[in-house]
Design a protein around this motif. Structure first.
Motif, PDB file in Angstrom:
ATOM      1  N   ASP A 261       0.829  -1.198   0.000  1.00  0.00           N
ATOM      2  CA  ASP A 261       0.000   0.000   0.000  1.00  0.00           C
ATOM      3  C   ASP A 261       0.870   1.257   0.000  1.00  0.00           C
ATOM      4  O   ASP A 261       2.046   1.236   0.391  1.00  0.00           O
ATOM      5  CB  ASP A 261      -0.946   0.000   1.206  1.00  0.00           C
ATOM      6  CG  ASP A 261      -0.205   0.137   2.525  1.00  0.00           C
ATOM      7  OD1 ASP A 261       0.057   1.272   2.949  1.00  0.00           O
ATOM      8  OD2 ASP A 261       0.130  -0.907   3.125  1.00  0.00           O
ATOM      9  N   GLU A 262       0.274   2.351  -0.431  1.00  0.00           N
ATOM     10  CA  GLU A 262       1.025   3.590  -0.623  1.00  0.00           C
ATOM     11  C   GLU A 262       1.645   4.105   0.670  1.00  0.00           C
ATOM     12  O   GLU A 262       2.792   4.564   0.687  1.00  0.00           O
ATOM     13  CB  GLU A 262       0.117   4.664  -1.225  1.00  0.00           C
ATOM     14  CG  GLU A 262       0.840   5.987  -1.483  1.00  0.00           C
ATOM     15  CD  GLU A 262      -0.037   7.020  -2.166  1.00  0.00           C
ATOM     16  OE1 GLU A 262       0.165   8.227  -1.901  1.00  0.00           O
ATOM     17  OE2 GLU A 262      -0.921   6.626  -2.959  1.00  0.00           O
ATOM     18  N   GLN A 263       0.907   4.032   1.783  1.00  0.00           N
ATOM     19  CA  GLN A 263       1.413   4.578   3.033  1.00  0.00           C
ATOM     20  C   GLN A 263       2.637   3.806   3.523  1.00  0.00           C
ATOM     21  O   GLN A 263       3.593   4.399   4.024  1.00  0.00           O
ATOM     22  CB  GLN A 263       0.322   4.574   4.106  1.00  0.00           C
ATOM     23  CG  GLN A 263       0.730   5.256   5.414  1.00  0.00           C
ATOM     24  CD  GLN A 263       1.146   6.708   5.227  1.00  0.00           C
ATOM     25  OE1 GLN A 263       0.515   7.451   4.449  1.00  0.00           O
ATOM     26  NE2 GLN A 263       2.184   7.134   5.919  1.00  0.00           N
ATOM     27  N   THR A 264       2.614   2.492   3.374  1.00  0.00           N
ATOM     28  CA  THR A 264       3.763   1.694   3.808  1.00  0.00           C
ATOM     29  C   THR A 264       4.990   2.020   2.976  1.00  0.00           C
ATOM     30  O   THR A 264       6.093   2.192   3.513  1.00  0.00           O
ATOM     31  CB  THR A 264       3.444   0.191   3.719  1.00  0.00           C
ATOM     32  OG1 THR A 264       2.345  -0.115   4.579  1.00  0.00           O
ATOM     33  CG2 THR A 264       4.639  -0.651   4.129  1.00  0.00           C
ATOM     34  N   ALA A 265       4.822   2.115   1.659  1.00  0.00           N
ATOM     35  CA  ALA A 265       5.952   2.455   0.790  1.00  0.00           C
ATOM     36  C   ALA A 265       6.496   3.843   1.120  1.00  0.00           C
ATOM     37  O   ALA A 265       7.717   4.058   1.144  1.00  0.00           O
ATOM     38  CB  ALA A 265       5.532   2.395  -0.676  1.00  0.00           C
ATOM     39  N   ILE A 297      17.223   3.802 -10.864  1.00  0.00           N
ATOM     40  CA  ILE A 297      16.132   2.838 -10.718  1.00  0.00           C
ATOM     41  C   ILE A 297      15.523   2.515 -12.081  1.00  0.00           C
ATOM     42  O   ILE A 297      15.305   3.394 -12.906  1.00  0.00           O
ATOM     43  CB  ILE A 297      15.049   3.388  -9.769  1.00  0.00           C
ATOM     44  CG1 ILE A 297      15.632   3.568  -8.362  1.00  0.00           C
ATOM     45  CG2 ILE A 297      13.827   2.481  -9.724  1.00  0.00           C
ATOM     46  CD1 ILE A 297      14.689   4.227  -7.376  1.00  0.00           C
ATOM     47  N   ALA A 298      15.276   1.223 -12.320  1.00  0.00           N
ATOM     48  CA  ALA A 298      14.603   0.780 -13.544  1.00  0.00           C
ATOM     49  C   ALA A 298      13.120   0.605 -13.262  1.00  0.00           C
ATOM     50  O   ALA A 298      12.710   0.384 -12.126  1.00  0.00           O
ATOM     51  CB  ALA A 298      15.204  -0.533 -14.029  1.00  0.00           C
ATOM     52  N   GLY A 299      12.314   0.690 -14.314  1.00  0.00           N
ATOM     53  CA  GLY A 299      10.864   0.552 -14.156  1.00  0.00           C
ATOM     54  C   GLY A 299      10.251   1.848 -13.679  1.00  0.00           C
ATOM     55  O   GLY A 299      10.611   2.931 -14.163  1.00  0.00           O
ATOM     56  N   THR A 300       9.342   1.768 -12.714  1.00  0.00           N
ATOM     57  CA  THR A 300       8.707   2.965 -12.166  1.00  0.00           C
ATOM     58  C   THR A 300       8.770   2.918 -10.637  1.00  0.00           C
ATOM     59  O   THR A 300       8.922   1.863 -10.045  1.00  0.00           O
ATOM     60  CB  THR A 300       7.234   3.081 -12.607  1.00  0.00           C
ATOM     61  OG1 THR A 300       6.542   1.888 -12.205  1.00  0.00           O
ATOM     62  CG2 THR A 300       7.120   3.254 -14.107  1.00  0.00           C
ATOM     63  N   LEU A 301       8.632   4.081 -10.034  1.00  0.00           N
ATOM     64  CA  LEU A 301       8.615   4.172  -8.578  1.00  0.00           C
ATOM     65  C   LEU A 301       7.260   3.773  -8.023  1.00  0.00           C
ATOM     66  O   LEU A 301       6.230   3.965  -8.680  1.00  0.00           O
ATOM     67  CB  LEU A 301       8.932   5.600  -8.134  1.00  0.00           C
ATOM     68  CG  LEU A 301      10.386   6.054  -8.222  1.00  0.00           C
ATOM     69  CD1 LEU A 301      10.473   7.569  -8.027  1.00  0.00           C
ATOM     70  CD2 LEU A 301      11.236   5.347  -7.172  1.00  0.00           C
ATOM     71  N   HIS A 302       7.261   3.244  -6.823  1.00  0.00           N
ATOM     72  CA  HIS A 302       6.006   3.024  -6.123  1.00  0.00           C
ATOM     73  C   HIS A 302       5.400   4.390  -5.814  1.00  0.00           C
ATOM     74  O   HIS A 302       6.130   5.331  -5.452  1.00  0.00           O
ATOM     75  CB  HIS A 302       6.250   2.254  -4.826  1.00  0.00           C
ATOM     76  CG  HIS A 302       4.995   1.739  -4.197  1.00  0.00           C
ATOM     77  ND1 HIS A 302       4.071   2.567  -3.579  1.00  0.00           N
ATOM     78  CD2 HIS A 302       4.489   0.473  -4.097  1.00  0.00           C
ATOM     79  CE1 HIS A 302       3.070   1.837  -3.132  1.00  0.00           C
ATOM     80  NE2 HIS A 302       3.300   0.560  -3.439  1.00  0.00           N
ATOM     81  N   PRO A 303       4.090   4.557  -5.956  1.00  0.00           N
ATOM     82  CA  PRO A 303       3.476   5.863  -5.677  1.00  0.00           C
ATOM     83  C   PRO A 303       3.810   6.412  -4.294  1.00  0.00           C
ATOM     84  O   PRO A 303       3.962   7.628  -4.120  1.00  0.00           O
ATOM     85  CB  PRO A 303       1.977   5.568  -5.806  1.00  0.00           C
ATOM     86  CG  PRO A 303       1.904   4.419  -6.742  1.00  0.00           C
ATOM     87  CD  PRO A 303       3.106   3.583  -6.456  1.00  0.00           C
TER      88      PRO A 303
END
Length: 321
Positions: A261-265, A297-303
Motif C-alpha cells: 500500500d502507498e502509506q507503507t511504501a 532505478i529501472a521501471g517505475t517508482l512506487h506511488p
C-alpha cells in the motif's frame, strides 16, 4: 452477585485484550530479501531493518530473509504478495520485464507490478595498484600483472574494460581468486588487483593500511564508453588517496511490488532517507548513497516512494513517475 462479578470480569478481560492486541494490530510487517548470510548486503539488510524500526518507532517491523542472489529475489515476485521488499541490480528488472535470460519463458505480467523504492550501496569498481602514485589512468595498467578474480561481476567487468580500451594484450591477468588479491599484492606477486565492492571496501582498506597504493580513476569519456553508472569514491576514503576517484558501479536498488500500500511504501522510503546519515556513522558504505542515485532505478517508482521524493524536493526522472 455471581452474575455481576462475571460481567465485571468479562469487561475487564475485554479491555485487557484490547490493550494487548491494539499495538500488534497497528504494526506493519515487511519481508526484506537481500543476499546470503555473511555477505555485506545481508549486513546492510540487518542495518536497514533496524533503521526502519527505529524510524517508525516500531510501527514497521522488517523480517530479513536470506537469499541466494538477485535473480532469486526477482523470481520470488511471482509467488509473493503483500509487503515484499527485495534488492537487485536494475538491469535484472529490465530483463524480467522483457522475458530475457535468466527470465526467458516467464510471463512478463508477473513482473509488471515491480516498483522502485530507493537505492542502496552499489558494487563499485576498484582498480588497486601498488605504489604511491595516488591516481592512475587505465593506460598505466599496460605491462602490469593484474588479478581480476573469477566468475564475479568485478572479474567480468574488468575484462570487459580491458578489451574495450585495447589493453587486454598489454596486461598480464593473474589466474587466482580475488580473495588472494591483498596478500599477493603485499608479497609482490602481482602489481594490482580489481575488486567490485561497496565502498569503503574492507580488502582495499586492509591493503592501503599496510602499503602504498594507487587507484585508477577514469575520465568522463571512458566512463561514458563503458555504459556503466558513474560512481565517485570521495578522497580520503582510503589511506594515501586524497583526491576523488572517478569510477563505475553496478547500482543496486530496493524494490517492492504494487501489492504494497502507498502509506507503507512512503513510510519505508522516508525512514530510509531520514536514517541514512545515522546509518553512515555506523557503517560508512551508506554515505555513498545519494539522492542522485534515484535515477538509476529501472521501471517505475512506487506511488508511496514518489510521494516522499516530491515532498522532499528530490529530483525524479519523468520515466520513473
Amino acid at each position: 452477585m455471581g452474575m455481576l462479578r462475571r460481567a465485571i470480569w468479562a469487561t475487564v478481560t475485554a479491555a485487557l485484550v484490547a490493550t494487548l492486541v491494539a499495538p500488534a494490530a497497528a504494526q506493519t510487517r515487511v519481508t526484506y530479501k537481500s543476499a546470503a548470510a555473511g555477505t555485506a548486503y545481508y549486513q546492510m539488510g540487518v542495518e536497514l531493518s533496524e533503521a526502519i524500526k527505529a524510524g517508525t518507532d516500531g510501527d514497521v517491523v522488517v523480517t530479513l530473509e536470506e537469499s541466494q542472489g538477485s535473480v532469486q529475489n526477482v523470481m520470488a515476485v511471482m509467488q509473493r504478495s503483500g509487503n515484499y521488499v527485495f534488492t537487485t541490480p536494475p538491469a535484472l528488472v529490465n530483463k524480467a520485464m522483457a522475458a530475457e535470460a535468466p527470465f526467458e519463458g516467464r510471463p512478463t505480467s508477473a513482473f509488471e507490478g515491480i516498483r522502485g523504492l530507493f537505492p542502496i550501496p552499489a558494487l563499485t569498481m576498484h582498480w588497486v595498484v601498488a605504489g604511491d602514485g595516488g591516481l592512475l589512468g587505465l593506460e598505466d595498467l599496460a605491462g602490469k600483472h593484474i588479478l581480476i578474480g573469477r566468475g564475479s561481476f568485478g572479474a567480468r567487468e574488468a575484462r570487459r574494460y580491458l578489451e574495450l580500451f585495447d589493453l587486454i594484450d598489454d596486461v598480464r591477468i593473474a589466474d587466482a581468486d580475488i580473495g588472494s588479491g591483498p596478500d599477493a599484492l603485499k608479497n609482490g606477486q602481482i602489481d594490482g588487483f580489481v575488486t567490485a565492492s561497496t565502498f569503503p571496501a574492507p580488502n582495499v582498506i586492509e591493503t592501503a593500511a599496510s602499503m602504498d597504493i594507487s587507484l585508477v580513476s577514469l575520465s568522463d569519456e571512458e566512463i561514458e564508453a563503458t555504459g556503466a553508472a558513474h560512481q565517485t569514491i570521495p578522497g580520503g576514503t582510503y589511506a594515501g588517496i586524497d583526491a576523488d576517484v572517478e569510477t563505475t558501479s553496478l547500482p543496486v536498488i530496493a524494490y517492492t511490488t504494487a501489492a504494497m500500500d502507498e502509506q507503507t511504501a512512503y513510510t519505508i522510503t522516508r525512514s530510509f532517507w531520514e536514517r541514512r546519515e545515522a546509518m553512515a556513522e555506523e557503517s560508512p558504505w551508506w554515505a555513498g548513497v545519494t539522492p542522485e542515485m534515484v535515477g538509476n532505478i529501472a521501471g517505475t517508482l512506487h506511488p508511496g516512494a514518489l510521494r516522499y521524493y516530491d515532498e522532499a524536493g528530490i529530483e525524479v526522472p519523468e520515466r520513473l513517475r
